[in-house]
Design an enzyme around this catalytic site. Sequence first.
Site, PDB file in Angstrom:
ATOM      1  N   ARG A  49      -9.068   0.524   3.309  1.00 19.19           N
ATOM      2  CA  ARG A  49      -8.051   1.422   2.741  1.00 19.19           C
ATOM      3  C   ARG A  49      -6.726   0.706   2.537  1.00 19.19           C
ATOM      4  O   ARG A  49      -5.909   1.136   1.718  1.00 19.19           O
ATOM      5  CB  ARG A  49      -7.808   2.620   3.676  1.00 19.19           C
ATOM      6  CG  ARG A  49      -8.870   3.682   3.623  1.00 19.19           C
ATOM      7  CD  ARG A  49      -8.418   4.950   4.315  1.00 19.19           C
ATOM      8  NE  ARG A  49      -7.026   5.207   3.996  1.00 19.19           N
ATOM      9  CZ  ARG A  49      -6.096   5.545   4.873  1.00 19.19           C
ATOM     10  NH1 ARG A  49      -6.394   5.697   6.120  1.00 19.19           N
ATOM     11  NH2 ARG A  49      -4.859   5.748   4.493  1.00 19.19           N
ATOM     12  N   LYS A  78       0.829  -1.220   0.000  1.00 23.48           N
ATOM     13  CA  LYS A  78       0.000   0.000   0.000  1.00 23.48           C
ATOM     14  C   LYS A  78       0.860   1.265   0.000  1.00 23.48           C
ATOM     15  O   LYS A  78       0.629   2.179  -0.801  1.00 23.48           O
ATOM     16  CB  LYS A  78      -0.921   0.000   1.222  1.00 23.48           C
ATOM     17  CG  LYS A  78      -1.462   1.366   1.582  1.00 23.48           C
ATOM     18  CD  LYS A  78      -2.177   1.358   2.916  1.00 23.48           C
ATOM     19  CE  LYS A  78      -2.456   2.738   3.424  1.00 23.48           C
ATOM     20  NZ  LYS A  78      -1.389   3.343   4.228  1.00 23.48           N
ATOM     21  N   ASN A  79       1.827   1.318   0.891  1.00 27.48           N
ATOM     22  CA  ASN A  79       2.565   2.581   1.034  1.00 27.48           C
ATOM     23  C   ASN A  79       3.542   2.850  -0.109  1.00 27.48           C
ATOM     24  O   ASN A  79       4.040   3.959  -0.244  1.00 27.48           O
ATOM     25  CB  ASN A  79       3.240   2.665   2.412  1.00 27.48           C
ATOM     26  CG  ASN A  79       2.201   2.884   3.512  1.00 27.48           C
ATOM     27  OD1 ASN A  79       1.057   3.258   3.226  1.00 27.48           O
ATOM     28  ND2 ASN A  79       2.578   2.637   4.752  1.00 27.48           N
ATOM     29  N   CYS A  95      -5.252   8.386   8.528  1.00 30.32           N
ATOM     30  CA  CYS A  95      -5.544   7.960   9.896  1.00 30.32           C
ATOM     31  C   CYS A  95      -5.149   9.037  10.906  1.00 30.32           C
ATOM     32  O   CYS A  95      -4.139   9.714  10.730  1.00 30.32           O
ATOM     33  CB  CYS A  95      -4.771   6.683  10.216  1.00 30.32           C
ATOM     34  SG  CYS A  95      -5.255   5.278   9.212  1.00 30.32           S
ATOM     35  N   ARG A 116       0.234  15.152  12.501  1.00 26.77           N
ATOM     36  CA  ARG A 116       1.006  14.632  11.367  1.00 26.77           C
ATOM     37  C   ARG A 116       1.355  15.802  10.444  1.00 26.77           C
ATOM     38  O   ARG A 116       0.803  15.945   9.356  1.00 26.77           O
ATOM     39  CB  ARG A 116       0.209  13.544  10.626  1.00 26.77           C
ATOM     40  CG  ARG A 116      -0.124  12.352  11.503  1.00 26.77           C
ATOM     41  CD  ARG A 116      -0.891  11.277  10.757  1.00 26.77           C
ATOM     42  NE  ARG A 116      -0.044  10.491   9.892  1.00 26.77           N
ATOM     43  CZ  ARG A 116      -0.486   9.503   9.113  1.00 26.77           C
ATOM     44  NH1 ARG A 116      -1.767   9.206   9.099  1.00 26.77           N
ATOM     45  NH2 ARG A 116       0.346   8.827   8.335  1.00 26.77           N
ATOM     46  N   ASP A 157       3.559   0.738  12.209  1.00 25.59           N
ATOM     47  CA  ASP A 157       2.338   0.192  11.602  1.00 25.59           C
ATOM     48  C   ASP A 157       2.002  -1.220  12.101  1.00 25.59           C
ATOM     49  O   ASP A 157       0.907  -1.714  11.850  1.00 25.59           O
ATOM     50  CB  ASP A 157       2.466   0.170  10.071  1.00 25.59           C
ATOM     51  CG  ASP A 157       2.613   1.564   9.506  1.00 25.59           C
ATOM     52  OD1 ASP A 157       2.235   2.525  10.196  1.00 25.59           O
ATOM     53  OD2 ASP A 157       3.122   1.695   8.380  1.00 25.59           O
TER      54      ASP A 157
HETATM   55  N1  EPU Z   1       6.753  14.363  10.562  1.00 24.74           N
HETATM   56  C1  EPU Z   1       6.963  15.702  10.835  1.00 24.74           C
HETATM   57  N2  EPU Z   1       7.031  16.560   9.756  1.00 24.74           N
HETATM   58  C2  EPU Z   1       6.878  16.140   8.472  1.00 24.74           C
HETATM   59  C3  EPU Z   1       6.661  14.783   8.213  1.00 24.74           C
HETATM   60  C4  EPU Z   1       6.595  13.896   9.294  1.00 24.74           C
HETATM   61  O1  EPU Z   1       7.096  16.093  11.966  1.00 24.74           O
HETATM   62  O2  EPU Z   1       6.951  16.979   7.568  1.00 24.74           O
HETATM   63  C5  EPU Z   1       6.693  13.389  11.687  1.00 24.74           C
HETATM   64  C6  EPU Z   1       5.324  12.708  11.781  1.00 24.74           C
HETATM   65  O3  EPU Z   1       4.401  13.468  12.511  1.00 24.74           O
HETATM   66  C7  EPU Z   1       5.689  11.396  12.435  1.00 24.74           C
HETATM   67  C8  EPU Z   1       7.089  11.106  11.905  1.00 24.74           C
HETATM   68  O4  EPU Z   1       7.589  12.345  11.427  1.00 24.74           O
HETATM   69  O5  EPU Z   1       5.763  11.576  13.828  1.00 24.74           O
HETATM   70  C9  EPU Z   1       7.152  10.097  10.783  1.00 24.74           C
HETATM   71  O6  EPU Z   1       6.253  10.455   9.765  1.00 24.74           O
HETATM   72  P1  EPU Z   1       6.439  10.047   8.246  1.00 24.74           P
HETATM   73  O7  EPU Z   1       6.452  11.281   7.441  1.00 24.74           O
HETATM   74  O8  EPU Z   1       7.568   9.087   8.116  1.00 24.74           O
HETATM   75  O9  EPU Z   1       5.080   9.311   7.989  1.00 24.74           O
HETATM   76  P2  EPU Z   1       4.198   9.367   6.695  1.00 24.74           P
HETATM   77  O10 EPU Z   1       5.065   9.441   5.501  1.00 24.74           O
HETATM   78  O11 EPU Z   1       3.122  10.369   6.835  1.00 24.74           O
HETATM   79  C10 EPU Z   1       4.223   6.798   6.293  1.00 24.74           C
HETATM   80  C11 EPU Z   1       3.182   5.741   6.147  1.00 24.74           C
HETATM   81  C12 EPU Z   1       2.555   5.455   7.501  1.00 24.74           C
HETATM   82  C13 EPU Z   1       3.641   5.048   8.481  1.00 24.74           C
HETATM   83  C14 EPU Z   1       4.744   6.119   8.532  1.00 24.74           C
HETATM   84  C15 EPU Z   1       5.907   5.740   9.403  1.00 24.74           C
HETATM   85  C16 EPU Z   1       2.379   6.213   3.931  1.00 24.74           C
HETATM   86  C17 EPU Z   1       1.289   6.696   3.078  1.00 24.74           C
HETATM   87  N3  EPU Z   1       2.152   6.216   5.236  1.00 24.74           N
HETATM   88  O12 EPU Z   1       3.525   7.949   6.758  1.00 24.74           O
HETATM   89  O13 EPU Z   1       1.685   4.365   7.295  1.00 24.74           O
HETATM   90  O14 EPU Z   1       3.084   4.893   9.757  1.00 24.74           O
HETATM   91  O15 EPU Z   1       5.234   6.381   7.203  1.00 24.74           O
HETATM   92  O16 EPU Z   1       6.477   4.569   8.950  1.00 24.74           O
HETATM   93  O17 EPU Z   1       3.430   5.794   3.465  1.00 24.74           O
HETATM   94  C18 EPU Z   1      -0.146   2.970   7.715  1.00 24.74           C
HETATM   95  O18 EPU Z   1       0.205   2.333   6.716  1.00 24.74           O
HETATM   96  O19 EPU Z   1      -1.026   2.577   8.520  1.00 24.74           O
HETATM   97  C19 EPU Z   1       0.492   4.254   7.982  1.00 24.74           C
HETATM   98  C20 EPU Z   1      -0.006   5.160   8.809  1.00 24.74           C
END
Ligand code: EPU
Length: 428
Positions: free
Chosen positions: A396, A22-23, A116, A121, A304
Site C-alpha cells: 500500500r 504516498k500521503n 491501518c 481513527r 509513521d
Molecule cells: N483525529 C480525530 N478526529 C479527526 C481526525 C483525526 O480525533 O477527525 C485524531 C486521530 O485519531 C489521530 C490524530 O487525530 O489520533 C491525528 O490524525 P490525522 O487526522 O492527522 O491522521 P490522518 O490524516 O488520518 C495521516 C496519514 C497517516 C499519519 C497521520 C499522522 C494519510 C492518508 N495518512 O492520517 O499516515 O500517521 O496523518 O501524521 O495521510 C501512514 O502513512 O502509515 C499513515 C498512517
Amino acid sequence: MEKLKIAGGYSLKGTIKVSGAKNSAVALIPATILAETPVTIEGLPNISDVGILKTLLEEIGGAVTFEDGEMVVDPTQMVSMPLPNGKVKKLRASYYLMGAMLGRFKKAVIGLPGGCHLGPRPIDQHIKGFEALGAKVTNEQGAIYLRADELHGARIYLDVVSVGATINIMLAAVKAKGKTVIENAAKEPEIIDVATLLTNMGAKIKGAGTDVIRIEGVESLNGCRHTIIPDRIEAGTFMLLGAAAGDGVLIDNVIPHHLESLTAKLREMGVPIEVGDEQIFIGKGEHLKAVDIKTLVYPGFPTDLQQPFTSLLTKAEGTSVVTDTIYSARFKHIDELRRMNANIKVEGRSAIINGATTLQGAKVKASDLRAGAALVIAGLMAEGITEVTGLEHIDRGYSNLVEKLEGLGATIWREKMTEEEMEQQKSL
Ligand code: EPU
C-alpha cells in the site's frame, strides 16, 4: 498471496531513490475531481493505494491514464456516483473523496474509510468542517451522506490537529462562496503539496504549512501539471535501514528539511549523517546509543517512523523509550520483533526497548504498513532468514521495495505462499 523472504546480516551499500509521497498522492488524486479540464500529476509512487484511487475516479466517470508515475485525469465526465463500499474500505484516504466530491457536486455518498488499524481513527473534525461550510452530513449504515444546497466560507477551529481534516476542508472550501479560515490546521508538507496543486488549478489559498490557512472561494478550477513531493516517510525508512544494516547508504530525492527530527535523533544515537541539497548519506551505524522518542505532529517526530525506528533501537546499547502520542495502538509490530529476539515491552502508549540484542530471523506478520517497514528493517538486521507475511500492507505504501533493496545488495525476494500458509494466516 505472497510473502517476503529476507536473508539478513549483510551490509547494504549504494544509492536508493525515494518515490513520490504516498500521503500526498492519496489527496492529490481526489483533488483532480475539482477541476474542469485534465490534470497531470507526475512522480506518483507505484503503490496499491494509487491504483485503487485510479479505479475509484474511473467509477465516477473520470478518464484516467497512469504510466511511469504520471497520471492524467480528465474529470469532465465525472458524476456524483455513490461509493458506499468496496474499494473505499481498503484505504483510509478514501475520505478525501468526501471533500472533493462535496466541493464539486455539493453531494457525495462515501463508505467509512479503511486503512491501518492503529487505534480509534475518528473523522469528526472532517465532518465538523463540512458542516461549517454548509453541508448536511449523516451516517447511514456505514456510509457518510453529504449534501449542501450551497457551500459557503466559514471559520473552522480544529479541536485536534489533523492532516486529513485540514486537507479535506481545503478540498471542500476552495470552491465555496466567500472566505474560509482553518485554525489549528496541521502543517505537514503534504498539506503544502495539496495546496500547491489547488493553487495551480486556480484556487486562492494562503498559509498552507502554518496553523492558519485562509481560502478565498473561486467559481471554477482548471487543469494543470503538478510534480509530487518526495515521500519523507519512505526516505526516513531508508535512513533507518541504512543505520540498522548499512555500510554507507545514499538516499536520493529527499527534501532534508522534512526529516530534521529524524536526522537529529539518529545523530543523537551516534549515526554518521551527511546532508546534501536533495540527498542524505547514512554512514555505518556502530556502537549506537539508546534514545527516547515521542511522536508529535509535524515538525515533531513522525508517528509513521516510530515503528521502523523501534527496530533500529534493538541495536542500541541501553534502554530506549518510544512514546506515540498520536495513536493509542500503534505497537502491533512489537510482538513480532519479540519473536525475533528483541527485548521490548509495551506499557500504555510507550514501548521500552532494552538493547543491544542481535535479532534472529523468524516468521513474522505485518499488521499494518509501517509495522511492515519495521519488520523488513529487522529482517535485514537479523541473523538468518526472516519471512514477512501481510505484504498487502507494505504494498500500500512502498513502491518497488524489493527491487530498491536489491539495488543496495540486500538478499530479499517474494515467494508464493502455500495453501497451508494462507489457511494459517486466516486463522491468526
Ligand atoms: N483525529 C480525530 N478526529 C479527526 C481526525 C483525526 O480525533 O477527525 C485524531 C486521530 O485519531 C489521530 C490524530 O487525530 O489520533 C491525528 O490524525 P490525522 O487526522 O492527522 O491522521 P490522518 O490524516 O488520518 C495521516 C496519514 C497517516 C499519519 C497521520 C499522522 C494519510 C492518508 N495518512 O492520517 O499516515 O500517521 O496523518 O501524521 O495521510 C501512514 O502513512 O502509515 C499513515 C498512517
